[in-house]
Design a protein around this motif. Structure first.
Motif, mmCIF file in Angstrom:
data_model
loop_
_atom_site.group_PDB
_atom_site.id
_atom_site.type_symbol
_atom_site.label_atom_id
_atom_site.label_comp_id
_atom_site.label_asym_id
_atom_site.label_seq_id
_atom_site.Cartn_x
_atom_site.Cartn_y
_atom_site.Cartn_z
ATOM 1 N N SER A 93 74.425 64.320 35.545
ATOM 2 C CA SER A 93 73.305 64.459 34.606
ATOM 3 C C SER A 93 72.003 63.895 35.158
ATOM 4 N N VAL A 94 72.098 63.014 36.147
ATOM 5 C CA VAL A 94 70.922 62.403 36.774
ATOM 6 C C VAL A 94 71.089 62.506 38.291
ATOM 7 N N ILE A 95 70.083 63.067 38.932
ATOM 8 C CA ILE A 95 70.078 63.136 40.396
ATOM 9 C C ILE A 95 68.959 62.235 40.898
ATOM 10 N N VAL A 96 69.326 61.319 41.789
ATOM 11 C CA VAL A 96 68.391 60.333 42.328
ATOM 12 C C VAL A 96 67.965 60.775 43.722
ATOM 13 N N HIS A 97 66.652 60.847 43.936
ATOM 14 C CA HIS A 97 66.079 61.203 45.232
ATOM 15 C C HIS A 97 65.294 59.996 45.727
ATOM 16 N N ILE A 98 65.705 59.440 46.870
ATOM 17 C CA ILE A 98 64.986 58.311 47.456
ATOM 18 C C ILE A 98 64.478 58.769 48.820
ATOM 19 N N PHE A 99 63.154 58.789 48.961
ATOM 20 C CA PHE A 99 62.492 59.346 50.139
ATOM 21 C C PHE A 99 61.760 58.283 50.941
ATOM 22 N N ASN A 100 61.494 58.619 52.224
ATOM 23 C CA ASN A 100 60.417 57.921 52.902
ATOM 24 C C ASN A 100 59.137 58.676 52.538
#
Length: 135
Positions: A93-100
């Motif tokens: 239900s939640v997608i986490v995107h952690i970027f530079n």
């Protein structure tokens, strides 16, 4: 001091709020919350954040996975951890995107999903966590 919030991680609203608080506590930058319920069936929310280095990006992803794991929830998929320019944690239900910073600017998910509702992520940060940063 306020009472510590109890999260129901089966609820996408609570799960996204918990993840935002974890990322905030680990000094993630430019945290955004997009409600994508009406745009896609893959998730209700995207949490998007930026880390300063590959090491911080891995630490942010590790902390989210660790803290949610303590509450009995593991992501069904993790991608990009080795390269750590974009780590994706899929909690259904939640997608986490952690970027530079560079990768986030290149993919610009906020523009790609511009028809999604942006929720004020700062409004979901627990007061005691805000106080710790100021003290």
């Amino acid at each position: 001091m306020s009472e510590v919030k109890k999260y129901d991680l089966s609820n996408p609203d609570d799960l996204s709020a918990k993840i935002i608080n974890i990322l905030y506590g680990k000094k993630a930058h430019d945290i955004k919350l997009l409600k994508v319920t009406n745009q896609t069936v893959i998730a209700d929310y995207f949490v998007i954040a930026t880390g300063n280095s590959n090491t911080q990006i891995k630490a942010l992803a590790d902390e989210v996975e660790y803290q949610t794991g303590l509450l009995g929830l593991k992501p069904k998929n993790v991608e990009g951890f080795r390269e750590a320019s974009w780590v994706l944690l899929d909690y259904s239900s939640v997608i986490v995107h952690i970027f530079n910073r560079e990768t986030r600017e290149f993919y610009n998910l906020e523009r790609l999903w511009s028809d999604a509702e942006e929720i004020n992520a700062k409004s979901l940060i627990e007061e005691e966590e805000k106080d710790e940063d100021n003290g």
